[in-house]
Design a protein around this motif. Structure first.
Motif, PDB file in Angstrom:
ATOM      1  N   LEU B  23      -9.234  -6.850   1.286  1.00 20.47           N
ATOM      2  CA  LEU B  23      -9.406  -6.801   2.745  1.00 20.47           C
ATOM      3  C   LEU B  23     -10.847  -6.489   3.113  1.00 20.47           C
ATOM      4  CD1 LEU B  23      -8.207  -6.648   5.689  1.00 20.47           C
ATOM      5  CD2 LEU B  23      -7.863  -4.220   5.262  1.00 20.47           C
ATOM      6  N   HIS B  35      -5.595  -6.359  10.608  1.00 18.83           N
ATOM      7  CA  HIS B  35      -5.211  -5.111   9.941  1.00 18.83           C
ATOM      8  C   HIS B  35      -5.195  -3.993  10.966  1.00 18.83           C
ATOM      9  CE1 HIS B  35      -9.377  -3.418   9.935  1.00 18.83           C
ATOM     10  NE2 HIS B  35      -9.641  -4.696  10.113  1.00 18.83           N
ATOM     11  N   LEU B  36      -4.282  -3.041  10.756  1.00 12.55           N
ATOM     12  CA  LEU B  36      -4.221  -1.868  11.633  1.00 12.55           C
ATOM     13  C   LEU B  36      -4.277  -0.569  10.840  1.00 12.55           C
ATOM     14  CD1 LEU B  36      -1.369  -2.596  14.218  1.00 12.55           C
ATOM     15  CD2 LEU B  36      -3.737  -2.025  14.774  1.00 12.55           C
ATOM     16  N   CYS B  37      -3.600  -0.550   9.689  1.00 14.57           N
ATOM     17  CA  CYS B  37      -3.389   0.738   9.025  1.00 14.57           C
ATOM     18  C   CYS B  37      -4.409   1.013   7.932  1.00 14.57           C
ATOM     19  CB  CYS B  37      -1.975   0.814   8.460  1.00 14.57           C
ATOM     20  SG  CYS B  37      -1.689  -0.326   7.095  1.00 14.57           S
ATOM     21  N   ALA B  38      -5.176   0.001   7.564  1.00 17.99           N
ATOM     22  CA  ALA B  38      -6.033   0.165   6.392  1.00 17.99           C
ATOM     23  C   ALA B  38      -7.167   1.158   6.644  1.00 17.99           C
ATOM     24  CB  ALA B  38      -6.612  -1.184   5.986  1.00 17.99           C
ATOM     25  N   ALA B  47      -0.451   0.449   3.508  1.00 16.01           N
ATOM     26  CA  ALA B  47       0.112  -0.908   3.578  1.00 16.01           C
ATOM     27  C   ALA B  47       1.346  -0.952   4.461  1.00 16.01           C
ATOM     28  CB  ALA B  47       0.426  -1.428   2.182  1.00 16.01           C
ATOM     29  N   SER B  48       1.274  -0.313   5.608  1.00 16.01           N
ATOM     30  CA  SER B  48       2.459  -0.223   6.437  1.00 16.01           C
ATOM     31  C   SER B  48       2.485  -1.227   7.584  1.00 16.01           C
ATOM     32  CB  SER B  48       2.598   1.199   6.989  1.00 16.01           C
ATOM     33  OG  SER B  48       1.508   1.505   7.818  1.00 16.01           O
ATOM     34  N   CYS B  49       1.321  -1.707   8.041  1.00 22.43           N
ATOM     35  CA  CYS B  49       1.368  -2.576   9.229  1.00 22.43           C
ATOM     36  C   CYS B  49       1.767  -3.996   8.884  1.00 22.43           C
ATOM     37  CB  CYS B  49       0.047  -2.548   9.989  1.00 22.43           C
ATOM     38  SG  CYS B  49      -1.295  -3.442   9.188  1.00 22.43           S
ATOM     39  N   ARG B  50       1.544  -4.422   7.654  1.00 21.03           N
ATOM     40  CA  ARG B  50       1.958  -5.744   7.172  1.00 21.03           C
ATOM     41  C   ARG B  50       1.293  -6.899   7.936  1.00 21.03           C
ATOM     42  NH1 ARG B  50       3.120  -3.791   2.757  1.00 21.03           N
ATOM     43  NH2 ARG B  50       4.408  -5.501   2.001  1.00 21.03           N
ATOM     44  N   LEU B  51       0.072  -6.701   8.353  1.00 21.74           N
ATOM     45  CA  LEU B  51      -0.641  -7.764   9.076  1.00 21.74           C
ATOM     46  C   LEU B  51      -1.658  -8.476   8.200  1.00 21.74           C
ATOM     47  CD1 LEU B  51      -1.304  -5.917  12.456  1.00 21.74           C
ATOM     48  CD2 LEU B  51       0.102  -7.953  12.167  1.00 21.74           C
ATOM     49  N   CYS B  52      -2.008  -7.874   7.080  1.00 14.43           N
ATOM     50  CA  CYS B  52      -3.165  -8.357   6.326  1.00 14.43           C
ATOM     51  C   CYS B  52      -2.788  -9.303   5.197  1.00 14.43           C
ATOM     52  CB  CYS B  52      -3.935  -7.171   5.771  1.00 14.43           C
ATOM     53  SG  CYS B  52      -2.995  -6.246   4.557  1.00 14.43           S
ATOM     54  N   THR B  64      -0.483  -8.321   0.410  1.00 12.32           N
ATOM     55  CA  THR B  64      -1.252  -7.572   1.408  1.00 12.32           C
ATOM     56  C   THR B  64      -2.658  -7.354   0.857  1.00 12.32           C
ATOM     57  OG1 THR B  64      -0.217  -5.610   0.474  1.00 12.32           O
ATOM     58  CG2 THR B  64       0.595  -6.351   2.604  1.00 12.32           C
ATOM     59  N   CYS B  66      -4.955  -5.414   1.743  1.00  8.67           N
ATOM     60  CA  CYS B  66      -5.467  -4.044   1.712  1.00  8.67           C
ATOM     61  C   CYS B  66      -5.121  -3.331   0.415  1.00  8.67           C
ATOM     62  CB  CYS B  66      -4.964  -3.244   2.906  1.00  8.67           C
ATOM     63  SG  CYS B  66      -3.188  -2.961   2.883  1.00  8.67           S
TER      64      CYS B  66
HETATM   65  S1  FES Z   1      -3.812  -3.285   6.668  1.00 10.97           S
HETATM   66 FE1  FES Z   1      -1.861  -2.624   7.253  1.00 10.97          FE
HETATM   67  S2  FES Z   1      -0.695  -3.449   5.613  1.00 10.97           S
HETATM   68 FE2  FES Z   1      -2.657  -4.000   5.000  1.00 10.97          FE
END
Ligand code: FES
Ligand code: FMN
Lengths: 182, 221, 635
Positions: B23, B35-38, B47-52, B64, B66
């Motif tokens: 990432l 990405h949100l949680c990285a 690795a919780s937001c699952r956007l990446c 993912t 990240c």
């Molecule tokens: S940035 Fe959130 S899961 Fe990878």
């Protein structure tokens, strides 16, 4: 929350005793909470604060654990605890009907404690006696094949011995009222 | 540098330091991945937001970015029908639990959700899913900032700021599943908690959940 | 002791145990099954009754508590072993029957064959369980001793050659244990079926001074209880398996992660650990060898997700039970950052048997790719509920109709749910699928935890899918987007369908979302949560469509789509049973004497339908919930 007189001392003594028995590592956090709850019936916020301070972890983390796991409760349980099994087998043969019957009779919802603190009602997933489904656990006693009529019978029995117990009780524990509402 | 390794993202060859997560390798080279949680410094990413999600040649499933460490000659695609579908669903799920009144939000035009929507051509409007935003009481107890949980996306950036940067430990995650939230011990208002109001968490918030109150913003600008 | 070899030390322990247990071989023994299932059925009362009756008669007989024999449908159960007779098992015991057995069999010499279920040893007078039709299919390996030995007395296990595999292994090298397990191709019984030997080897390769061995006894599947039964009924088998594993991988410390909801299992295992330690089978220098290993219990606090490997480790470290993204795997970096072996209760239970009998013996059972047996808790609409153990490769049809004896009360089979919340629902057409890891997966289900629920025509597949989703949604840790919000949205859609809401887009959306949750979730809880939905959509789509398009629940289950109705032509004016049975006083007597249900007050509790005497069967459920025309209702 307001603790009744004497209650605070009981909590402090209990927590100190448990803390003395266990080594101070975060690995022991859950066993400590389990131990305290086993003795007090719930986890008062005072206890959580003491444990957090003793193990040098943020109180917010202890609160996090207490709200994450099904086992922990933040307010005192009712005099009588009814757990309705909603495991697969029980669900399929009417566990939900039994739960609804209890909700109607106790006038509370699953996960709640009645205002008079006589009953708390919980759902559990499989107590391991699927062959007796639907199963409810009334104050640790397993009752099998529970129909709405049987629910009435159970409630009647609880009311009879509940009322006597109620008059024996000196003080009703106050509601903690804060935090989780599982 | 000679100890760098080469990877290919979307057909572009880039040189990156080994050990880096994919990432950050992409972002550092101007390739956008939502990405949100990285958090760059975090050793084991949430690795919780699952956007990446990205596709990596040789991997059967989307990965993912990240959590994936770069490897020599890795070939990566940030877009594909599969990736776009997963990211779209993840995004729509996140906004189904997010207060979408953007024009009332102090982070309007400065919000990561808006960035993602723009980059990926997604709409900040719910079509497929029902809105399941929970009702929360606004916590405006701190002097200069406030916490509106109906906008919180549970990315954990504020908790990282509180724990690792400010070293306070006032906030954390509580509850499980759909009830998960960021809160203080006993759900106390921030001002009654051990929060020092250092505002590092406010700066970390990628959306408008933790925000500066208006008067402070005006005073500051 | 240290100058004795493990085998010699063991032989000493064993002969002492044989002496101790044989001392009363001449005595009559009554074994009462008091695992949780038995206790629920009143086994403790039965035990008291036996003791009282025997005492009253002044007989010389011993009453012993044993675990679960697997025949849960006939609880409370007891086995009477009287010298001169084969040990005989009796079911459905109550006060009267106990009295009768003590008087006629214990005091007299009449074994009351009319009440007997089966004998436990082959004999000339009475058939054994193995001679039952189900016996042809059953093959008990890890359940063999459950219910027949005293779980709370280590001598009972030792006297039956228990711990001999350990003694034998300690004479050789750790690699031999590993080689045997690898050779046996023992696959993990906790869900995924990963070869245990490879997992152990990966741990050894990760190396370091400390490797941990953890037994996963979190058993969170809401319809399964075999791990609990094994721990309650034969705890030493699991301990011995763990010690052997520890020897193979070179571990000094292990844990059993047991659900707090299983207090009996916790007690029995703790006693077993203490007894094993006292006999030198656990602790330092086991059986006089140079190998040391100790065990401890960690009690789970009730979160299904903690059965997931990384969440389990987090929970043991005092954190929320949140799964982590992998790699690293536990074999590289597990508990306390050290390489960790995590296996299921059943996986460990096979280990001593394999070491004792050899890999070839194990591989001769089951199928080439899934050797050994499969253990299921068979529940739902099936006659013989309880624990069953069959060789892998047995078909679902054999399991349900031969071992389980089919559905009760002439019900018609509809589906079988395998693998709990992560598993799938298979229809009639899949009944000939052989039970093994790969075939089940191909069919859309998984071996999973081993819960096996049989469903009949009166079970609604939409409601079943909704039930499992409600469970996973409730148990989702909430960390990742797909699992936290995706399962919630899926549940909301399913709830709508059970209420007849939805349009032609609904099923497509549900399917799409299910696939995305499956592909996008962080851990296997989320990744497998859509399975019940996807399989029911695949095999029972017409039922979903009936709900949405016709507002009709074909199985007459979904509350919002049914109503209760008393057929005027069947109702007897003379009977009042339904009125009395109604908890909400919704049933009243009309002027013409017939009964009618006030639909406003009816809570659809099913009481009246059950109460209406079989000669009338006047109460019916209607779906869609539309009352027949007035004229018809008048009479
Ligand atoms: S940035 Fe959130 S899961 Fe990878
Ligand atoms: C949500 C979830 C719950 C699980 N629950 C259990 C469980 O209760 N018992 C168990 O043995 N394995 C459970 N597992 C599987 C474990 O993660 C792990 O694969 C298993 O314990 C490994 O042991 P085995 O190789 O012997 O099967 C669960 C997995 C997931 C994702």
């Amino acid at each position: 929350m307001q603790l009744v007189e004497g209650e605070k001392e009981v909590i402090i003594a209990c927590v100190n005793e448990v803390l003395k028995e266990k080594e101070k590592t975060t690995e022991n956090l859950i066993p400590i909470l389990q131990n305290v709850q086993a003795r007090l019936g719930y986890l008062p916020s005072l206890a959580m604060e003491m444990i957090a301070a003793d193990l040098a972890v943020p109180a917010a983390d202890v609160f996090g654990l207490a709200t994450f796991y099904n086992q922990f409760r933040l307010s005192p349980p009712g005099k009588h605890q009814v757990k309705v099994c909603l495991g697969t087998a029980c669900y399929m043969v009417g566990g939900k009907i039994a739960l609804e019957s209890f909700e109607r009779r106790m006038e509370i919802r699953e996960g709640e404690t009645s205002v008079d603190r006589l009953y708390s009602l919980e759902r559990v997933a499989c107590v391991g006696c699927c062959t007796m489904a639907p199963v409810v656990v009334v104050d640790e006693v397993v009752e099998g094949k529970v129909t709405p009529t049987r629910v009435d019978g159970i409630m009647l029995a609880l009311q009879e011995n509940g009322d006597t117990k109620k008059s024996e009780m000196k003080t009703d524990l106050p509601d903690e009222g804060e935090g989780k509402n599982k | 540098m000679s100890d760098q390794i080469t990877i290919t993202i979307d057909g572009r060859q880039i040189n990156v330091m080994p050990g880096l997560k994919l990432l950050w390798a992409a972002l550092d080279n101007g390739i956008y991945i939502p990405h949100l949680c990285a958090i760059r410094e975090e050793i084991r990413p949430n690795a919780s937001c699952r956007l990446c999600f990205v596709e990596i040649e040789g991997s059967k499933h989307p990965v993912t970015s990240c959590t994936k460490t770069v490897e020599e000659n890795m070939v990566v695609k940030t877009r594909s029908p599969r990736i776009d579908r997963l990211v779209k669903t993840a995004f729509e799920l996140i906004i189904s639990d997010h207060n979408l009144k953007c024009n009332e939000c102090p982070a309007n035009k400065n919000c990561v959700l808006q960035t993602i929507a723009k980059e990926r051509g997604l709409r900040l409007k719910q079509k497929r899913f029902k809105s399941i935003v929970r009702e929360f009481e606004l916590d405006d107890s701190p002097e200069v900032f406030a916490f509106d949980r109906s906008r919180c996306v549970l990315c954990g950036q504020c908790i990282w700021a509180d724990r690792v940067e400010a070293k306070v430990g006032a906030i954390g995650f509580t509850n499980r599943g759909i009830k998960r939230m960021v809160t203080t011990f006993k759900d106390l208002p921030l001002a009654d908690s051990i929060c020092t109001q250092c505002t590092l968490c406010v700066d970390a918030c990628p959306v408008g959940a933790l925000y500066y109150k208006k008067d402070r913003k005006e005073a500051g600008s | 002791m240290s100058n004795l070899t493990p085998l010699v030390s063991y032989e000493k322990l064993r002969s002492e145990a044989v002496l101790a247990t044989n001392a009363d071989a001449e005595k009559t023994r009554v074994l009462v099954g008091t695992a949780t299932c038995g206790v629920a059925a009143g086994a403790l009362q039965v035990k008291e009754d036996f003791i009282r009756e025997i005492g009253a008669k002044g007989l010389d007989a011993e009453v012993i508590e044993v675990g679960c024999m697997g025949h849960c449908y006939a609880e409370p159960l007891a086995v009477i072993a009287k010298p001169g007779f084969p040990p005989i098992c009796y079911g459905h015991l109550d006060n009267g029957l106990v009295h009768r057995l003590v008087e006629d069999f214990l005091a007299g010499d009449d074994p009351c064959y009319e009440y007997a279920m089966a004998a436990l040893e082959p004999n000339d007078v009475f058939p054994t369980f193995a001679e039952f039709p189900r016996g042809v299919y059953e093959q008990k390996l890890i359940l063999e001793q459950c219910g027949f030995i005293d779980a709370r007395n280590i001598d009972s296990y030792l006297a039956r050659d228990g711990y001999s595999a350990l003694a034998q292994a300690l004479e050789g090298e750790p690699q031999q244990v590993l080689a045997e397990i690898k050779q046996a191709n023992l696959r993990g019984r906790g869900g995924a079926g990963f070869p245990a030997g490879l997992k152990w080897e990966a741990c050894i390769k990760s190396g370091g001074e400390q490797i941990y061995v953890i037994c996963n006894a979190d058993e969170g599947d809401p319809g399964a209880f075999m791990d609990r039964s094994i721990l309650e009924s034969d705890p030493h088998l699991v301990l011995e398996g763990m010690i052997l594993c520890a020897y193979a991988v070179g571990s000094g410390k292990g844990f059993l992660y047991i659900r707090a909801e299983y207090p009996r299992a916790v007690t029995h295992v703790q006693e077993a650990i203490d007894q094993a330690r006292a006999k030198g089978l656990l602790g330092t220098k086991i059986l006089g060898s140079d190998f040391s290993f100790d065990l401890e219990i960690f009690q789970g606090s009730g979160a299904f997700v903690c059965g997931e490997a990384t969440a389990l480790v987090n929970s043991m470290e005092g954190k929320m039970g949140m799964p982590e993204s992998r790699p690293p795997r536990l074999a590289q970096k597990g508990y306390r950052g050290r390489p960790t072996v995590l296996n299921n209760v059943k996986t460990f239970a096979y280990v001593p048997l394999i070491i004792k009998n050899g890999a070839d013996w194990f591989k001769a059972i089951g199928t080439p790719d899934s050797p050994g047996t499969a253990v299921f808790s068979l529940v739902g609409k099936v006659v013989n509920t309880g624990l069953v153990e069959v060789p892998m490769g047995t078909t679902l049809r054999q399991l349900i109709f031969d071992v389980g004896d089919g559905l009760p009360n002439g019900r018609e089979f509809k589906a079988v749910q395998i693998g709990g919340p992560s598993g799938g629902c298979l229809p009639e057409t899949a009944l000939d699928v052989p039970i093994d890891f790969d075939s089940l997966q191909e069919a859309g289900a998984i071996m999973g935890s081993g819960g096996l629920v049989v469903m009949a025509q009166d079970d609604c597949m939409v409601a079943v899918a909704r039930y499992f989703l409600e469970f996973t949604q409730h148990e989702s840790c909430g960390k990742c987007t797909f699992c936290r919000l995706g399962t919630k949205q899926m549940l909301d859609i399913l709830t709508d369908i059970t209420q007849g809401k939805g349009d032609d887009q609904t099923l497509a959306l549900l399917e799409e979302l299910s696939e995305d949750v499956r592909d996008g979730s962080l851990c296997n809880l989320g990744r497998t949560a859509p399975n019940p939905v996807l399989t029911t959509l695949k095999y029972f789509r017409d039922e979903y469509e009936a709900h949405i398009k016709e507002g009709r629940c074909p199985a007459l289950v979904c509350h919002d789509l049914i109503l209760y109705y008393i057929l005027p032509r069947k109702c007897s004016k003379l009977c009042n049973v339904c009125v009395g049975s109604c908890p909400t006083e919704a049933i009243f007597t009309r002027e013409d004497g017939l009964k009618e249900i006030n639909q406003e007050k009816c809570v659809k509790c099913d009481n009246c339908l059950k109460a209406c005497p079989p000669e009338y069967t006047a109460v019916v459920k209607l779906s869609p919930p539309i009352l027949p025309p007035e004229k018809e209702r008048k009479n």
